[in-house]
Structures are given as structure tokens and as C-alpha cells.
Motif scaffolding. Structure first.
Motif, PDB file in Angstrom:
ATOM      1  N   TYR A   1       0.819  -1.220   0.000  1.00 32.39           N
ATOM      2  CA  TYR A   1       0.000   0.000   0.000  1.00 32.39           C
ATOM      3  C   TYR A   1       0.851   1.267   0.000  1.00 32.39           C
ATOM      4  O   TYR A   1       0.571   2.202  -0.754  1.00 32.39           O
ATOM      5  CB  TYR A   1      -0.933  -0.011   1.216  1.00 32.39           C
ATOM      6  N   GLN A   2       1.878   1.293   0.814  1.00 27.91           N
ATOM      7  CA  GLN A   2       2.707   2.499   0.904  1.00 27.91           C
ATOM      8  C   GLN A   2       3.413   2.792  -0.416  1.00 27.91           C
ATOM      9  O   GLN A   2       3.571   3.962  -0.805  1.00 27.91           O
ATOM     10  CB  GLN A   2       3.726   2.351   2.043  1.00 27.91           C
ATOM     11  N   GLU A   3       3.820   1.758  -1.122  1.00 31.45           N
ATOM     12  CA  GLU A   3       4.451   1.970  -2.428  1.00 31.45           C
ATOM     13  C   GLU A   3       3.465   2.539  -3.433  1.00 31.45           C
ATOM     14  O   GLU A   3       3.815   3.382  -4.264  1.00 31.45           O
ATOM     15  CB  GLU A   3       5.028   0.644  -2.956  1.00 31.45           C
ATOM     16  N   LYS A   4       2.213   2.068  -3.355  1.00 28.63           N
ATOM     17  CA  LYS A   4       1.179   2.591  -4.259  1.00 28.63           C
ATOM     18  C   LYS A   4       0.916   4.068  -3.979  1.00 28.63           C
ATOM     19  O   LYS A   4       0.751   4.866  -4.911  1.00 28.63           O
ATOM     20  CB  LYS A   4      -0.113   1.784  -4.112  1.00 28.63           C
ATOM     21  N   ILE A   5       0.854   4.428  -2.714  1.00 32.10           N
ATOM     22  CA  ILE A   5       0.648   5.829  -2.342  1.00 32.10           C
ATOM     23  C   ILE A   5       1.803   6.680  -2.858  1.00 32.10           C
ATOM     24  O   ILE A   5       1.608   7.773  -3.419  1.00 32.10           O
ATOM     25  CB  ILE A   5       0.524   5.975  -0.805  1.00 32.10           C
ATOM     26  N   LYS A   6       3.019   6.184  -2.672  1.00 33.86           N
ATOM     27  CA  LYS A   6       4.210   6.901  -3.126  1.00 33.86           C
ATOM     28  C   LYS A   6       4.178   7.083  -4.647  1.00 33.86           C
ATOM     29  O   LYS A   6       4.487   8.162  -5.168  1.00 33.86           O
ATOM     30  CB  LYS A   6       5.466   6.129  -2.709  1.00 33.86           C
ATOM     31  N   TYR A   7       3.786   6.034  -5.351  1.00 29.72           N
ATOM     32  CA  TYR A   7       3.708   6.083  -6.811  1.00 29.72           C
ATOM     33  C   TYR A   7       2.713   7.151  -7.264  1.00 29.72           C
ATOM     34  O   TYR A   7       2.994   7.951  -8.173  1.00 29.72           O
ATOM     35  CB  TYR A   7       3.295   4.717  -7.363  1.00 29.72           C
ATOM     36  N   ILE A   8       1.557   7.194  -6.630  1.00 27.70           N
ATOM     37  CA  ILE A   8       0.520   8.169  -6.998  1.00 27.70           C
ATOM     38  C   ILE A   8       1.008   9.591  -6.754  1.00 27.70           C
ATOM     39  O   ILE A   8       0.812  10.491  -7.582  1.00 27.70           O
ATOM     40  CB  ILE A   8      -0.784   7.891  -6.220  1.00 27.70           C
ATOM     41  N   LYS A   9       1.668   9.814  -5.623  1.00 30.23           N
ATOM     42  CA  LYS A   9       2.121  11.163  -5.281  1.00 30.23           C
ATOM     43  C   LYS A   9       3.276  11.627  -6.160  1.00 30.23           C
ATOM     44  O   LYS A   9       3.376  12.807  -6.507  1.00 30.23           O
ATOM     45  CB  LYS A   9       2.517  11.213  -3.805  1.00 30.23           C
ATOM     46  N   GLU A  10       4.167  10.693  -6.534  1.00 33.24           N
ATOM     47  CA  GLU A  10       5.336  11.068  -7.330  1.00 33.24           C
ATOM     48  C   GLU A  10       5.024  11.134  -8.826  1.00 33.24           C
ATOM     49  O   GLU A  10       5.463  12.051  -9.518  1.00 33.24           O
ATOM     50  CB  GLU A  10       6.477  10.073  -7.086  1.00 33.24           C
ATOM     51  N   LYS A  11       4.275  10.169  -9.311  1.00 32.46           N
ATOM     52  CA  LYS A  11       4.030  10.073 -10.753  1.00 32.46           C
ATOM     53  C   LYS A  11       2.749  10.791 -11.190  1.00 32.46           C
ATOM     54  O   LYS A  11       2.589  11.105 -12.373  1.00 32.46           O
ATOM     55  CB  LYS A  11       3.942   8.596 -11.168  1.00 32.46           C
ATOM     56  N   ASN A  12       1.848  10.999 -10.224  1.00 29.37           N
ATOM     57  CA  ASN A  12       0.569  11.662 -10.515  1.00 29.37           C
ATOM     58  C   ASN A  12      -0.112  11.053 -11.741  1.00 29.37           C
ATOM     59  O   ASN A  12      -0.396  11.755 -12.728  1.00 29.37           O
ATOM     60  CB  ASN A  12       0.794  13.162 -10.735  1.00 29.37           C
ATOM     61  N   PRO A  13      -0.371   9.750 -11.716  1.00 27.26           N
ATOM     62  CA  PRO A  13      -0.966   9.095 -12.886  1.00 27.26           C
ATOM     63  C   PRO A  13      -2.395   9.590 -13.128  1.00 27.26           C
ATOM     64  O   PRO A  13      -3.076  10.062 -12.217  1.00 27.26           O
ATOM     65  CB  PRO A  13      -0.976   7.616 -12.486  1.00 27.26           C
ATOM     66  N   VAL A  14      -2.823   9.472 -14.382  1.00 34.42           N
ATOM     67  CA  VAL A  14      -4.199   9.845 -14.719  1.00 34.42           C
ATOM     68  C   VAL A  14      -5.110   8.710 -14.250  1.00 34.42           C
ATOM     69  O   VAL A  14      -5.051   7.591 -14.781  1.00 34.42           O
ATOM     70  CB  VAL A  14      -4.359  10.066 -16.232  1.00 34.42           C
ATOM     71  N   LEU A  15      -5.910   8.985 -13.249  1.00 29.07           N
ATOM     72  CA  LEU A  15      -6.806   7.969 -12.699  1.00 29.07           C
ATOM     73  C   LEU A  15      -8.240   8.243 -13.155  1.00 29.07           C
ATOM     74  O   LEU A  15      -8.732   9.373 -13.057  1.00 29.07           O
ATOM     75  CB  LEU A  15      -6.752   7.977 -11.165  1.00 29.07           C
ATOM     76  N   ASN A  16      -8.880   7.203 -13.659  1.00 27.17           N
ATOM     77  CA  ASN A  16     -10.293   7.339 -13.987  1.00 27.17           C
ATOM     78  C   ASN A  16     -11.088   7.578 -12.701  1.00 27.17           C
ATOM     79  O   ASN A  16     -10.683   7.158 -11.621  1.00 27.17           O
ATOM     80  CB  ASN A  16     -10.803   6.077 -14.677  1.00 27.17           C
ATOM     81  N   PHE A  17     -12.193   8.253 -12.815  1.00 25.13           N
ATOM     82  CA  PHE A  17     -13.123   8.471 -11.697  1.00 25.13           C
ATOM     83  C   PHE A  17     -12.601   9.449 -10.636  1.00 25.13           C
ATOM     84  O   PHE A  17     -13.219   9.585  -9.591  1.00 25.13           O
ATOM     85  CB  PHE A  17     -13.494   7.140 -11.006  1.00 25.13           C
ATOM     86  N   ILE A  18     -11.478  10.125 -10.891  1.00 27.60           N
ATOM     87  CA  ILE A  18     -10.910  10.971  -9.844  1.00 27.60           C
ATOM     88  C   ILE A  18     -11.864  12.100  -9.460  1.00 27.60           C
ATOM     89  O   ILE A  18     -11.949  12.483  -8.283  1.00 27.60           O
ATOM     90  CB  ILE A  18      -9.529  11.535 -10.265  1.00 27.60           C
TER      91      ILE A  18
END
Length: 305
Positions: free
Chosen positions: A34-51
């Protein structure tokens, strides 16, 4: 209920229930970091559907304590779930489940994520959102047939006012009854999650029927708008079924509402047959429309001479 497992008697120790859910569902927290996923989202700022929908639901969610902190946790969990389960995505109402989980885990963000992750990946819940909600449509059909079988008088009233199950059970199913969540409902909701984990999605259908049976005397004298308002919003706000004091009564009533697996299987087979018949009808209509278009064109050509 699954005979191999006994429901914990201590309703106050939520860790016992959480550990039982994860154990029974055979979910390994190591599967997703989970922590790696959070880090990935914050650093890479991927385009997420439904945001945008997630952001709206986060703003709408009220926490009694530490509102801003818990809303951040809620948003993190929903974003990681969307990232990990793109085929499921996000559906309005999932935030209610996370709100409940954050409450019973005392704000533990990672544990709340893993419980919901287990529900999506290890139960039929995740399938509700596949193939244009095909599983949801099947459960609508099953639920309506069971009302007809178990609650025939109420079925007449609902049909009279054109109240289809799809109008009111969608929030029940998507939120697992956590919509309009209040801390006064925690104990009964823990019991609902107990039965859901042990018995599968049929438990949610049983609870839905149980609610209709429990409140049918209120519904008999209502009209269309009143029925929907009651079943979606007022039932677990103003009335006593979800109250914490009823958690043992809930289990008693749940055991009384028995639905044979064979009956559900027969109704599911009936639904598959119904779909095939409807598809044949649709194919016939489309074929005839095509033939009529050709005939019309030929007639127009004849009229030209």
C-alpha cells in the motif's frame, strides 16, 4: 451460515472480526504494498479514472473526528483501489464502505485499504461492476423473484406503485448497507460484514429481504416517492433496525430468513434463459426492421417510375 466458522461473540473488539474476515477470505496483505502505491501516486501523478467522482464523494463524507485527516485517508484508499482494480474502478457509494472501515480500524488507513481490497478481490462484490453491471442485473432479477416468493403481499404493493428493486437496492448492494453511515450502526454493520464474508453475496440478498419483511407494514400505506425515500434514506436513519442495540437481534432474524441455495440457483438459471429469450426477440426485431427498410426502399424506387 458456514458451519466451519462461529461468529465472534465480542462485538466490541473489532480486531477479532477484521482478522476473521481476512483469514476466511485468504487474503495476504503482502499482495499489495500500500505504501508503495501511495508513493507512486504522489510522485508520478498518474491519470486515474473516476478521480472527479472520488473527489466529490470525499467532500460529501462527514467524519465526527479529525475530518480533514480522515478525508485524506479516504481519498488515498479510493485512489489506490482504483489503481489496483481498474476493471472495477470507482462507483459512487464505495466511499461509505471506506468510512465505515476507517471507523472500526480506528483510522488505520492501510488496514482499511486491505479489508476493502479483500472484499473486491476475494468475494463476488468486485464482479458487480464487470460486463456493464451484468452481475448486478442478475441480482436485481433474483431479488425481485424472491420478493414474489417470500413477501407476496408486499410484492403486490411494490408492483402497484411500479417500484422496481433496481430503484432502491443499488445503494444497498454497492455500499453493503453502509450508506447513511452512523457510529450508532457500527455493531449491526459488523454483523452484516460477518455474514457477508462467511456466506457470500447471498447474505446481502437475505438481509435485503429481511429489511423488507421487517418494515413491510410501514410500506403498505406508502406511495411511490415515499417508498423510495424510506428504503434508501429513512430506513436506517430514523428506525431501529440498524441501531447498535439490535446486533444480536439481527443475527436471530438473519437465521430466520432462510433461502435454499437450490432456489437461488434455479432463479439464476431462469434469468439466463430470460436473457436468451430477450436476445432472440431483439434479433428478430432488428432483422424485421432491416427487411422493412429494404422493402420501403424498393417501394420508393418503384414509385419513381
Amino acid at each position: 451460515m458456514n458451519s466451519k466458522f462461529v461468529l465472534p461473540t465480542n462485538i466490541s473488539d473489532t480486531n477479532i472480526h477484521i482478522n476473521m474476515w481476512l483469514f476466511y477470505l485468504k487474503y495476504d496483505k503482502k499482495t499489495i504494498n500500500y505504501q508503495e502505491k501511495i508513493k507512486y501516486i504522489k510522485e508520478k501523478n498518474p491519470v486515474l479514472n473516476f478521480i472527479e467522482t472520488i473527489n466529490l464523494d470525499v467532500i460529501r463524507t462527514f467524519f465526527v473526528n479529525d475530518q480533514e485527516e480522515n478525508r485524506n485517508k479516504l481519498k488515498n484508499i479510493l485512489m489506490v483501489l482504483t489503481l489496483c482494480y481498474p476493471n472495477v474502478g470507482y462507483c459512487q457509494g464505495m466511499s461509505c464502505i471506506v468510512q465505515f472501515l476507517l471507523d472500526i480500524t480506528k483510522g488505520n488507513e492501510e488496514n482499511s485499504f486491505h479489508i476493502f481490497s479483500a472484499i473486491i478481490s476475494k468475494t463476488q462484490y468486485g464482479k458487480l461492476f464487470f460486463d456493464n453491471f451484468e452481475y448486478m442485473k442478475k441480482y436485481f432479477y433474483v431479488f425481485e423473484r424472491l420478493i414474489n416468493i417470500y413477501l407476496p403481499e408486499l410484492d403486490i404493493v411494490l408492483r402497484k406503485h411500479n417500484v422496481s428493486p433496481s430503484f432502491y437496492i443499488t445503494p444497498w448492494f454497492i455500499t453493503l448497507f453502509t450508506h447513511n453511515y452512523s457510529s450508532n450502526h457500527t455493531k449491526v454493520l459488523i454483523r452484516i460484514f460477518d455474514t457477508f464474508v462467511l456466506d457470500g453475496f447471498i447474505s446481502i440478498i437475505r438481509i435485503g429481504l429481511l429489511l423488507l419483511k421487517y418494515y413491510q407494514n410501514y410500506i403498505f400505506d406508502m406511495k411511490f416517492e415515499e417508498i423510495l425515500q424510506f428504503l434508501i434514506n429513512e430506513m436506517n436513519k430514523k428506525y431501529d433496525f440498524f441501531n447498535n442495540s439490535n446486533y444480536n437481534k439481527f443475527i436471530e432474524l438473519y437465521h430466520e430468513m432462510k433461502i435454499p441455495k437450490g432456489l437461488v440457483s434455479n432463479i439464476e438459471n431462469e434469468y439466463e434463459l430470460y436473457k436468451k429469450v430477450e436476445q432472440i426477440k431483439q434479433n428478430y426485431i432488428e432483422a424485421n426492421v432491416g427487411d422493412n427498410s429494404i422493402n420501403d426502399e424498393e417501394n420508393n424506387n418503384e414509385n419513381d417510375f
